[in-house]
Design an enzyme around this catalytic site. Structure first.
Site, PDB file in Angstrom:
ATOM      1  N   HIS A  66       0.835  -1.207   0.000  1.00 27.72           N
ATOM      2  CA  HIS A  66       0.000   0.000   0.000  1.00 27.72           C
ATOM      3  C   HIS A  66       0.867   1.253   0.000  1.00 27.72           C
ATOM      4  CE1 HIS A  66       0.599   0.784   4.394  1.00 27.72           C
ATOM      5  NE2 HIS A  66       0.625  -0.536   4.478  1.00 27.72           N
ATOM      6  N   ASP A  68      -0.578   4.285   0.757  1.00 30.36           N
ATOM      7  CA  ASP A  68      -1.108   5.245   1.729  1.00 30.36           C
ATOM      8  C   ASP A  68      -0.409   5.091   3.074  1.00 30.36           C
ATOM      9  OD1 ASP A  68      -2.446   2.724   1.955  1.00 30.36           O
ATOM     10  OD2 ASP A  68      -4.039   3.662   3.139  1.00 30.36           O
ATOM     11  N   ASP A  99       6.429   1.635   6.944  1.00 33.55           N
ATOM     12  CA  ASP A  99       5.081   1.117   6.661  1.00 33.55           C
ATOM     13  C   ASP A  99       4.424   1.900   5.536  1.00 33.55           C
ATOM     14  OD1 ASP A  99       2.721  -0.284   6.873  1.00 33.55           O
ATOM     15  OD2 ASP A  99       2.054   0.706   8.707  1.00 33.55           O
ATOM     16  N   GLU A 133      -5.223   0.983   2.547  1.00 30.29           N
ATOM     17  CA  GLU A 133      -4.968  -0.070   3.523  1.00 30.29           C
ATOM     18  C   GLU A 133      -5.058   0.488   4.933  1.00 30.29           C
ATOM     19  OE1 GLU A 133      -2.832  -2.904   6.167  1.00 30.29           O
ATOM     20  OE2 GLU A 133      -2.429  -0.782   5.845  1.00 30.29           O
ATOM     21  N   GLU A 134      -4.586   1.719   5.105  1.00 32.70           N
ATOM     22  CA  GLU A 134      -4.592   2.333   6.428  1.00 32.70           C
ATOM     23  C   GLU A 134      -5.953   2.933   6.782  1.00 32.70           C
ATOM     24  OE1 GLU A 134      -2.326   1.691   8.285  1.00 32.70           O
ATOM     25  OE2 GLU A 134      -0.350   1.776   7.360  1.00 32.70           O
ATOM     26  N   GLU A 162       4.442  -5.933   4.465  1.00 33.51           N
ATOM     27  CA  GLU A 162       4.241  -5.328   5.783  1.00 33.51           C
ATOM     28  C   GLU A 162       5.517  -5.429   6.622  1.00 33.51           C
ATOM     29  OE1 GLU A 162       1.856  -3.596   6.986  1.00 33.51           O
ATOM     30  OE2 GLU A 162       0.337  -3.889   5.433  1.00 33.51           O
ATOM     31  N   HIS A 348       3.547   3.978  12.548  1.00 34.56           N
ATOM     32  CA  HIS A 348       2.421   4.785  13.042  1.00 34.56           C
ATOM     33  C   HIS A 348       2.843   5.760  14.144  1.00 34.56           C
ATOM     34  CE1 HIS A 348      -1.054   2.098  11.392  1.00 34.56           C
ATOM     35  NE2 HIS A 348       0.033   1.975  10.643  1.00 34.56           N
TER      36      HIS A 348
END
Length: 376
Positions: A66, A68, A99, A133-134, A162, A348
């Site tokens: 992903h 995003d 990520d 995805e997020e 991931e 994150h």
């Protein structure tokens, strides 16, 4: 600068806060088309996705990821601009560094290197990339997989990029994930003055024994690949905020993380049966985020385990811990699904980063896996 690091920096510079792709996919697509990929752009709602493929025969190895990223949080907490990659103390800092823009860059450079050495490779190479995805994850990988399934398109192996490494790079491959089933329960009572409980029915009191029973249940013992199924309350809300009113309703949100020992329908039936036995007047809404999946053995695990050990000197552990990933959708069209990527310690968080030395190693691991499975 190493080519994989250079591409990772280009991707980090694009503020692709979910669901915005910010041009990341077009950057990847341009490089893939130059080496013979056919690219199908799939936009659903506000979400950009693409499905790219080189070759038309089986077997097919797909890389999935992903573009995003999650929001930055307070900019004042960052040491530097989160969308201006900065190398410091042996790490590359920026939102999405771990990520998962390092993995996306490694996908591309690994494929470029492999195709340069094996232009007539066996089977096919594919990429599935999304910008959802997020976020809610409805118009991303799920929608692409549904499109592929509708036309009967499947593939043999998939590596999701991931960030799986826990303590040191290369120590963990995710070979499955638990299922996730959430419930929103509303129990009804009768609102009234708190001094006159005989004229009301307090739904919090009515629900309490059922909640205690649910919390005490040992749903299963897990198995060789999964820990026991877990049931957790995430939110409880009841009342108006006043201290002299018995609430008329109470709302509870909860979540199951469940193993292959359970099914979503089985868990739903068990909860309904328990609530009915307690005589509650209730409404219950369910949301199944994904069923559990597992790749216990196979050619893909053997190939990536060997590649990780050869590049890092570490024999990776296979485990299924953590939250859900897009692997939960991909499993519907793919025989073997694993996840592998960089360290996840800063994902994150503010000052997200990836070790500079790990990025080219990641590309080499992906390249070696490709060679093991598709080189003639």
């Amino acid at each position: 600068m190493n080519p994989t690091l250079e591409l990772a920096c280009e991707l980090i510079r694009r503020n692709s806060t979910t669901p915005d792709d910010a041009g990341c996919q077009e950057l990847m697509i341009a490089r893939l088309e130059r080496i013979g990929f056919t690219v199908e752009r799939m936009r659903f709602g506000e979400v950009d996705n693409f499905w790219a493929r080189r070759g038309s025969d089986s077997p097919t190895l797909c890389f999935a990821g992903h573009t995003d990223v999650v929001p930055t949080g307070p900019l004042t907490a960052w040491h530097s601009d989160p969308f201006e990659p900065v190398e410091r103390d042996g790490h590359l800092f920026g939102r999405g560094a771990a990520d998962m823009k390092a993995s996306l860059a490694a996908f591309v450079t690994a494929i470029e290197d492999f195709v340069a050495g094996h232009p007539d490779h066996k089977g096919s190479i594919a990429l599935l990339v999304t910008s959802d995805e997020e976020g809610v994850a409805v118009h991303g990988t799920r929608a692409v997989v549904e499109t592929l399934a509708a036309r009967g398109e499947t593939f043999d192996w998939c590596i999701v990029g991931e960030p799986t490494s826990a303590r040191q790079f290369g120590d963990t491959i995710k070979n499955g994930r638990r299922g996730s089933l959430s419930g929103k329960l509303t129990v009804k009572g009768v609102q009234g003055h708190i001094a006159y409980p005989h004229l009301a029915r307090n739904p919090v009191h009515l629900l309490a024994p059922a909640l205690a029973e649910l919390a005490a249940i040992r749903w299963d013992e897990g198995n060789a690949h999964f820990p026991p199924t877990s049931w957790q309350v995430s939110n409880i809300h009841g009342g108006t905020g006043a201290t002299n009113i018995i609430p008329g309703t109470v709302e509870v949100q909860f979540n199951f993380r469940f193993s292959t020992e359970q099914t979503a329908d089985g868990l739903k039936n068990a909860v309904h049966s328990l609530l009915d036995r307690h005589g509650l007047d209730y409404e219950l809404e369910w949301n199944l985020s994904g069923n559990p999946f597992l790749t216990a053995t196979g050619d893909l695990i053997a190939a990536i385990e060997t590649a990780v050990k050869d590049v890092t000197g570490i024999m990776p552990e296979l485990n299924t811990s953590g939250g859900t990933s897009d692997g939960r959708f991909i499993k519907d069209v793919c025989r073997e699904v694993v996840e592998f990527g960089p360290l996840n310690a800063t994902i994150h968080k503010v000052n997200e980063c990836v070790a500079v030395e790990d990025v080219p190693k990641l590309s080499e691991i992906y390249r070696r896996t490709l060679a093991s499975l598709l080189a003639r």
